[in-house]
Motif scaffolding. Structure first.
Motif, short mmCIF file in Angstrom:
data_model
loop_
_atom_site.label_atom_id
_atom_site.label_comp_id
_atom_site.label_asym_id
_atom_site.label_seq_id
_atom_site.Cartn_x
_atom_site.Cartn_y
_atom_site.Cartn_z
N UNK A 33 0.71 -1.51 -0.02
CA UNK A 33 -0.19 0.19 0.00
C UNK A 33 1.10 1.29 -0.13
N UNK A 34 1.46 1.08 0.90
CA UNK A 34 2.89 2.38 0.33
C UNK A 34 3.70 2.45 -0.30
N UNK A 35 4.21 4.22 -0.94
CA UNK A 35 4.83 3.66 -1.66
C UNK A 35 6.75 2.61 -2.12
N UNK A 36 7.16 3.45 -0.84
CA UNK A 36 8.54 2.90 -0.08
C UNK A 36 8.31 1.81 0.93
N UNK A 37 8.35 0.74 0.62
CA UNK A 37 9.02 -0.73 0.86
C UNK A 37 9.63 0.20 3.07
N UNK A 38 9.67 0.43 3.74
CA UNK A 38 10.59 0.71 4.67
C UNK A 38 9.59 0.15 6.08
N UNK A 39 10.19 0.55 7.49
CA UNK A 39 9.74 -0.06 8.70
C UNK A 39 7.76 0.66 9.25
N UNK A 40 7.81 -0.67 9.53
CA UNK A 40 6.33 0.63 9.77
C UNK A 40 6.15 0.46 11.59
N UNK A 41 5.48 1.35 11.08
CA UNK A 41 5.39 1.73 13.06
C UNK A 41 3.14 1.90 12.92
N UNK A 42 2.63 1.89 13.63
CA UNK A 42 1.45 2.12 14.10
C UNK A 42 1.34 2.83 15.77
N UNK A 43 -0.02 3.80 15.40
CA UNK A 43 -0.32 4.35 16.42
C UNK A 43 -1.39 3.52 17.11
N UNK A 44 -1.66 3.13 18.40
CA UNK A 44 -3.33 2.37 18.17
C UNK A 44 -4.00 3.99 19.22
N UNK A 107 -4.50 -5.68 10.81
CA UNK A 107 -3.14 -6.45 10.47
C UNK A 107 -2.38 -7.72 10.90
N UNK A 108 -2.05 -8.20 10.03
CA UNK A 108 -1.32 -9.45 9.91
C UNK A 108 0.54 -9.44 10.25
N UNK A 109 1.07 -10.81 10.45
CA UNK A 109 1.94 -11.09 10.56
C UNK A 109 3.09 -11.13 9.47
N UNK A 110 2.23 -11.06 8.32
CA UNK A 110 2.94 -10.39 7.00
C UNK A 110 2.95 -9.29 7.19
N UNK A 111 2.73 -7.83 7.61
CA UNK A 111 2.70 -6.67 7.43
C UNK A 111 3.39 -6.32 8.45
N UNK A 112 4.57 -7.22 8.86
CA UNK A 112 5.70 -6.77 9.58
C UNK A 112 6.11 -5.32 10.92
N UNK A 113 5.02 -5.14 11.39
CA UNK A 113 5.39 -3.75 12.46
C UNK A 113 6.52 -4.17 13.66
N UNK A 114 6.70 -3.04 13.27
CA UNK A 114 7.55 -3.54 13.86
C UNK A 114 7.62 -2.37 15.07
N UNK A 115 6.93 -1.43 15.47
CA UNK A 115 6.50 -0.85 16.62
C UNK A 115 5.39 -0.30 16.60
#
Length: 209
Positions: A33-44, A107-115
């Motif tokens: 979904x993102x233009x660049x493959x970079x570390x993914x962080x989410x705020x809940x 989200x799932x494990x495949x999304x690789x949420x790092x933080x």
């Protein structure tokens, strides 16, 4: 205290290119979904979005997703994000509507949420409501499902009771507590501490973070 409905929020969100109303459609596919493959962080529970807006606009080398479910909050977040990006559409940040209690639907494990960031969530002080806490074990089980193997949770609160309980929750759920402080502003433990609206208010009242 409940935030008042914003009549303009729905229309502005529908027209926004970085807002997603049905994020479950991208479960397991956020990297694409993102233009660049970079570390993914989410705020809940992003509230007015100031934390994610500030962090994401300062760190274009990471991808971010800010999560909330209240339309008025999402509308305010959208405006704050736009302001942080000088009213250009962000390429490394999405704002999504989702119920954090069912975050594993998004989200799932495949999304690789790092933080995962959890900032000043509702402490739900009554015992019968404890399960609603975003740090409760029933939530932490879901976070383990979506975090990468070396993923981390960054948690801030003004509630002593929630903090002590959360330390137990983390350990019970198999998380290692690598760093903690009882006074964040005297003992900075984050490489970068973005002071949220709530944090500023609590600190001015003499409440430790």
């Amino acid at each position: 205290m409940r935030i008042r409905r914003k009549k303009w929020a729905q229309k502005e969100l529908e027209e926004s290119k970085f807002y997603i109303d049905k994020p479950e459609e991208f479960k397991g596919k956020w990297k694409e979904k993102f233009p660049k493959k970079q570390p993914l962080f989410i705020e809940l529970g992003c509230g007015k979005g100031i934390f994610s807006a500030t962090l994401a606009s300062s760190h274009r080398e990471n991808n971010y997703i800010a999560v909330d479910m209240i339309e008025a909050m999402l509308g305010l977040s959208k405006r704050n994000i736009e302001a942080s990006y000088n009213f250009e559409n962000p390429e490394n940040l999405f704002l999504i509507r989702a119920n954090v209690e069912r975050i594993s639907d998004v989200f799932s494990k495949e999304d690789g949420v790092e933080r995962i960031y959890i900032n000043f969530c509702n402490p739900w002080p009554k015992k019968k409501h404890n399960k609603k806490r975003l740090t409760h074990p029933r939530q932490l089980v879901q976070y383990r499902e979506i975090l990468s193997d070396d993923g981390k949770i960054y948690f801030k609160t003004d509630s002593d009771e929630l903090f002590e309980a959360s330390l137990e929750y983390f350990e019970q759920s198999g998380f290692d507590i690598t760093t903690k402080t009882y006074d964040l502003h005297k003992e900075p433990i984050f490489e970068e501490n973005i002071i949220t609206e709530h944090e500023k208010m609590f600190t001015e009242e003499g409440i430790k973070i």
